[in-house]
Design an enzyme around this catalytic site. Sequence first.
Site, PDB file in Angstrom:
ATOM      1  N   HIS A  79       0.835  -1.214   0.000  1.00 42.76           N
ATOM      2  CA  HIS A  79       0.000   0.000   0.000  1.00 42.76           C
ATOM      3  C   HIS A  79       0.869   1.263   0.000  1.00 42.76           C
ATOM      4  CE1 HIS A  79      -3.869  -2.107   0.878  1.00 42.76           C
ATOM      5  NE2 HIS A  79      -3.076  -2.966   1.475  1.00 42.76           N
ATOM      6  N   ASN A 152     -10.426  -2.761   2.340  1.00 36.75           N
ATOM      7  CA  ASN A 152     -10.081  -2.776   0.915  1.00 36.75           C
ATOM      8  C   ASN A 152     -11.319  -2.489   0.078  1.00 36.75           C
ATOM      9  OD1 ASN A 152      -7.343  -3.342   1.144  1.00 36.75           O
ATOM     10  ND2 ASN A 152      -7.577  -5.547   0.851  1.00 36.75           N
ATOM     11  N   HIS A 343      -4.144   0.989  11.821  1.00 37.58           N
ATOM     12  CA  HIS A 343      -3.943  -0.283  12.529  1.00 37.58           C
ATOM     13  C   HIS A 343      -5.318  -0.900  12.847  1.00 37.58           C
ATOM     14  CE1 HIS A 343      -2.715  -3.344  15.151  1.00 37.58           C
ATOM     15  NE2 HIS A 343      -2.394  -2.664  16.222  1.00 37.58           N
TER      16      HIS A 343
HETATM   17 FE1  HDE Z   1      -2.548  -4.804   5.457  1.00 39.54          FE
HETATM   18  N1  HDE Z   1      -0.750  -3.999   5.911  1.00 39.54           N
HETATM   19  N2  HDE Z   1      -1.886  -6.622   6.004  1.00 39.54           N
HETATM   20  N3  HDE Z   1      -4.300  -5.660   4.836  1.00 39.54           N
HETATM   21  N4  HDE Z   1      -3.226  -3.041   4.843  1.00 39.54           N
HETATM   22  C1  HDE Z   1      -0.399  -2.712   5.751  1.00 39.54           C
HETATM   23  O1  HDE Z   1       0.701  -1.424   7.375  1.00 39.54           O
HETATM   24  C2  HDE Z   1      -0.772  -6.850   6.741  1.00 39.54           C
HETATM   25  C3  HDE Z   1      -4.631  -6.982   4.913  1.00 39.54           C
HETATM   26  C4  HDE Z   1      -4.481  -2.727   4.424  1.00 39.54           C
HETATM   27  O2  HDE Z   1      -3.282   3.510   4.000  1.00 39.54           O
HETATM   28  C5  HDE Z   1       0.930  -2.380   6.377  1.00 39.54           C
HETATM   29  O3  HDE Z   1       1.063   0.762   7.804  1.00 39.54           O
HETATM   30  C6  HDE Z   1      -0.697  -8.248   7.114  1.00 39.54           C
HETATM   31  C7  HDE Z   1      -6.025  -7.180   4.653  1.00 39.54           C
HETATM   32  C8  HDE Z   1      -4.565  -1.342   4.040  1.00 39.54           C
HETATM   33  O4  HDE Z   1      -1.654   3.307   5.454  1.00 39.54           O
HETATM   34  C9  HDE Z   1       1.370  -3.709   6.997  1.00 39.54           C
HETATM   35  C10 HDE Z   1      -1.809  -8.838   6.579  1.00 39.54           C
HETATM   36  C11 HDE Z   1      -6.523  -5.928   4.408  1.00 39.54           C
HETATM   37  C12 HDE Z   1      -3.292  -0.833   4.281  1.00 39.54           C
HETATM   38  C13 HDE Z   1       0.211  -4.629   6.630  1.00 39.54           C
HETATM   39  C14 HDE Z   1      -2.546  -7.813   5.887  1.00 39.54           C
HETATM   40  C15 HDE Z   1      -5.438  -5.004   4.528  1.00 39.54           C
HETATM   41  C16 HDE Z   1      -2.485  -1.910   4.782  1.00 39.54           C
HETATM   42  C17 HDE Z   1       1.909  -1.705   5.459  1.00 39.54           C
HETATM   43  C18 HDE Z   1      -2.242 -10.288   6.641  1.00 39.54           C
HETATM   44  C19 HDE Z   1      -7.962  -5.550   4.037  1.00 39.54           C
HETATM   45  C20 HDE Z   1      -2.820   0.576   4.005  1.00 39.54           C
HETATM   46  C21 HDE Z   1       2.010  -0.274   5.920  1.00 39.54           C
HETATM   47  C22 HDE Z   1      -2.186 -10.871   7.937  1.00 39.54           C
HETATM   48  C23 HDE Z   1      -8.897  -5.777   5.124  1.00 39.54           C
HETATM   49  C24 HDE Z   1      -3.085   1.479   5.174  1.00 39.54           C
HETATM   50  C25 HDE Z   1       1.216  -0.209   7.113  1.00 39.54           C
HETATM   51  C26 HDE Z   1      -2.627   2.888   4.859  1.00 39.54           C
HETATM   52  C27 HDE Z   1      -1.145  -1.770   5.165  1.00 39.54           C
HETATM   53  C28 HDE Z   1       0.189  -5.899   7.035  1.00 39.54           C
HETATM   54  C29 HDE Z   1      -3.723  -8.078   5.151  1.00 39.54           C
HETATM   55  C30 HDE Z   1      -5.626  -3.600   4.317  1.00 39.54           C
HETATM   56  C31 HDE Z   1       2.719  -4.202   6.586  1.00 39.54           C
HETATM   57  C32 HDE Z   1       0.416  -8.873   7.919  1.00 39.54           C
HETATM   58  C33 HDE Z   1      -6.787  -8.499   4.678  1.00 39.54           C
HETATM   59  C34 HDE Z   1      -5.774  -0.606   3.511  1.00 39.54           C
HETATM   60  O5  HDE Z   1       1.486  -3.628   8.380  1.00 39.54           O
END
Ligand code: HDE
Length: 715
Positions: A79, A152, A343
Site C-alpha cells: 500500500h 479494501n 492499525h
Molecule cells: Fe494490510 N498492511 N496486512 N491488509 N493493509 C499494511 O501497514 C498486513 C490486509 C491494508 O493507508 C501495512 O502501515 C498483514 C487485509 C490497508 O496506510 C502492513 C496482513 C486488508 C493498508 C500490513 C494484511 C489489509 C495496509 C503496510 C495479513 C484488508 C494501508 C504499511 C495478515 C482488510 C493502510 C502499514 C494505509 C497496510 C500488514 C492483510 C488492508 C505491513 C500482515 C486483509 C488498507 O502492516
Amino acid sequence: MKDSKKTNQDSNDGKQKDLDADRSNAEGQFLTTDQGVRINDDTNSLKSGERGPSLLEDFILREKITHFDHERIPERIVHARGSAAHGYFELYKSMDSYTKAGFLNNTSIKTPVFVRFSTVAGSRGSTDLARDVRGFAVKFYTQEGIFDLVGNNMPVFFIQDAMKFPDLIHAVKAEPHNEIPQAASAHDTFWDFISLMPESMHMIMWVMSDRAIPRSLRMMEGFGVHTFRFINEKNESHFVKFHWKPKLGIHSVVWDEAQKISGKNSDFHKLDLWQAIEDGHFPEWELGVQLIPESDEHIFDFDLLDPTKLVPEEIVPVTIIGKMTLNRNPDNFFAETEQVAFHPGHIVPGIDFTNDPLLQGRLFSYTDTQLSRLGSPNFHEIHINRTIAPMHNNQRDGHMRQEIATGRVSYHPNSLGGGCPFQAKIDQGGFSSFNERVDAQKIRERSGSFSDHFSQAALFYNSQTPTEQEHIAAALSFELGKVETPAIRERMLGLLNQASAALAAKVAKSLGMTVPKIPEKPINHGVGADDAGAHEPVKAKQSIERSDALSILKNPNSSKSISTRQIAFLCAEGVSGASVEAMKAALEKEGAKAVIVAPHLGDIKTAEGSAIPADQTYKIAASVLFDGVFIPAGKGILELSKIREVKEFLNDSYSHCKIIAGEAEGAQVLGDINDIDEKDGGVLAGSSAGDKNLAASFIKALGNHRYWEREKSLS
Ligand code: HDE
C-alpha cells in the site's frame, strides 16, 4: 470554486484545532534555520574566499543538507502508493442496541475522519491504474479514541492465515532478481504462488474483474473484509461486516484504457480525488453493516472467520447507518498522507475482534511496521495520528518524544501521584475485551470449515453480466499470457475449471492450451508440513446461486448521476458558439465538466465571431482521460476529420465503449471516422446547434457510464 477549507471548518473542529498549532504558513515571514535564526543568504555556502573551499562551520548549509538527506522514510512495504483526504462521519440512527461505541450511538456527533486510498503492489511512485486491490483505510477520530477501519475495495482476501502474507506479497511484488514488473501481477511468481493456493480463487475472481481498475477512488465500494464484533452495554455480541457504499455508484474503466491512462497520467486517481474536493464536489459514502447474532455463527455454508468468504447481501442485508463526506485535501502530503499510521487494532469500546486468523496476524503487524517506517514508538504523536480524546498513560521517552510529561510518577499503581492516571471501570468507558470462551488444544491447523475454495468463486463469476464475465476472461488471458512457465498456466486452468468450466475453457483457448482433465493436486493446509491429515478442498452447496450486489452492472447501489464526469468538447476555429454553450450548460446543470479541446491554447474563434478559451490541445488531451465526447456544430468543425489526434481520440473513445455525441457538422465528423458505426446505440447525433433532445439523450446515456453492447461488435 468553493473554498473547501472554509466549508470544512465547522465539521472537523476537534481535529482542526489540534493541527493548527503546528501548521506553518510562511506568508510575510523571514526565512530562518530550524532553530529560528534569520537567514541572510540562502544561495551561497560559506567559503574561504570566493573560489576557496567550503567551511565546516557553515551550520546553515549543514542543517539544510542534513535535513534533505533524511527527507525520505521507508515507504510502506504494501500500500505504498496512496491518496488521502479529511472529512467527517455522520450517524443516521443510533446503533445502541448493537454497540456501545459513542460515535455509533449519538446522531448529533460529527466524527472527523482521515481516509487513505492505496494500491497494494506498486512502489510509491507507481501508476494509479494498476490492476490491483485498492486499500480503503478510514481513521475515525472519535471522542473515545481512534477507530481505524483498515479495509479494501474488495470484500475478501487472497489467503486465510497471516502466515502466508509475506509469501503472497513477495510473489506479487516485482521479481527480486531484476525488479520487474512494477505494480503488476502479470508475471510468473504471482501466478506460481496463486496456482498453488486454491484458497485464493475467490479473490482472484475479484482482482480479475473490473473492480481492480476503478474509474475513480470516489466510485469504489469499501469493505472491512473480516468479521468484527459489535458489543452493546449489556455485553452482548453481534458479528458485523462493514461496507462503504459510494453515492456516485461503482464504476470502472476497461483494461486497455487503464494501460493507456498509466502512460497519459499515472496520477489519474490522485488528481481526480484532489480536484473533486477542490471543486466542492465532496465524495460521499454511506456506511452499511451486516449484523449477525452470536447465536447464528454456524448457520452459513461457510465459516464467518474465513476472510476468503463474504456474506451475500441477499442472505444478510446491509443496513445503512451513516454517511462519510470527504471535504478537505491534506495540506501536506508527507505530514499527513505519508505519515498516517493505520492499525486494525485501533478499536474503541463497543467494537471487538473475531478469531479470523488473518485479522489476528494483522493485529501484530501494523504497530510493528510503524516502528520501522516512522522510526519510533511515538508515531501516535505525529499530528495526523493524534487522538482527540484525552490521552494519559505511563509510556515514556523514545525517539522524538513530543509530550513533556510533568511530575515524578510514571508507573501504576502509585500513591505519589494520587493513583493517577486511573484505570477506567467498564461503565466509565474502560475497554474490556469480549468475554469469549476459548478452550482448546494448541495446534497448527486450518479448520475444516475453511476448505471450500471454489463455491464463492463460482458465485462471484455466475453473478456477473456476460460483459463482466468477458472482462474476467480477458484479464486472465492477459495475465496468464504474460506468464512464461507453461506448468503455471496449466495449474491455473485446473483451478479455474473448478470455479467455472466455461471460464477455464475461454482462457485455455486464448492460451492455446487445453484444460487439464485432472487438476494437479494443489497444496493443502492441514496438520504439519507434509500435508498429512490435510483437509481436501470441498464444495458446499450454496443457499444462493447469484448475487446482484457482486456485479457492478447489476448492482442495486448503482447511480445514474453524471456529477464530476469529464466530457471532452472537440473544437476548432469556426465552431458554433451556440452549440458549445447549450451543451455545456446542460451538462454543467448535472454536475459534469465540459473541457474544451482545440488545435491550440488561447481563444478559439466561433462561427458567431465570439471567442471560447481552449482548456487543452489535441497534443495534450487523450480520450482515456474523459468519460464522454461531444463534437459541436459549426462549419470549421469539419476540419477535425483531418487531424490525426482527433481520429485517435474518437477511435479510442469508441473502442472503450464511451458515449459519443455530435451535433450537425459534428455528427458528420463522426461519419468520417471509419471505425465508428453511426447506428451504434452509444453514438448520438443531433441535427442542429443547441439540440435539446441531443443534450437530454447524451446525459441519459452518460448516466449508464458506457455503452457495453458495443463490445460485441468490437471483438
Ligand atoms: Fe494490510 N498492511 N496486512 N491488509 N493493509 C499494511 O501497514 C498486513 C490486509 C491494508 O493507508 C501495512 O502501515 C498483514 C487485509 C490497508 O496506510 C502492513 C496482513 C486488508 C493498508 C500490513 C494484511 C489489509 C495496509 C503496510 C495479513 C484488508 C494501508 C504499511 C495478515 C482488510 C493502510 C502499514 C494505509 C497496510 C500488514 C492483510 C488492508 C505491513 C500482515 C486483509 C488498507 O502492516
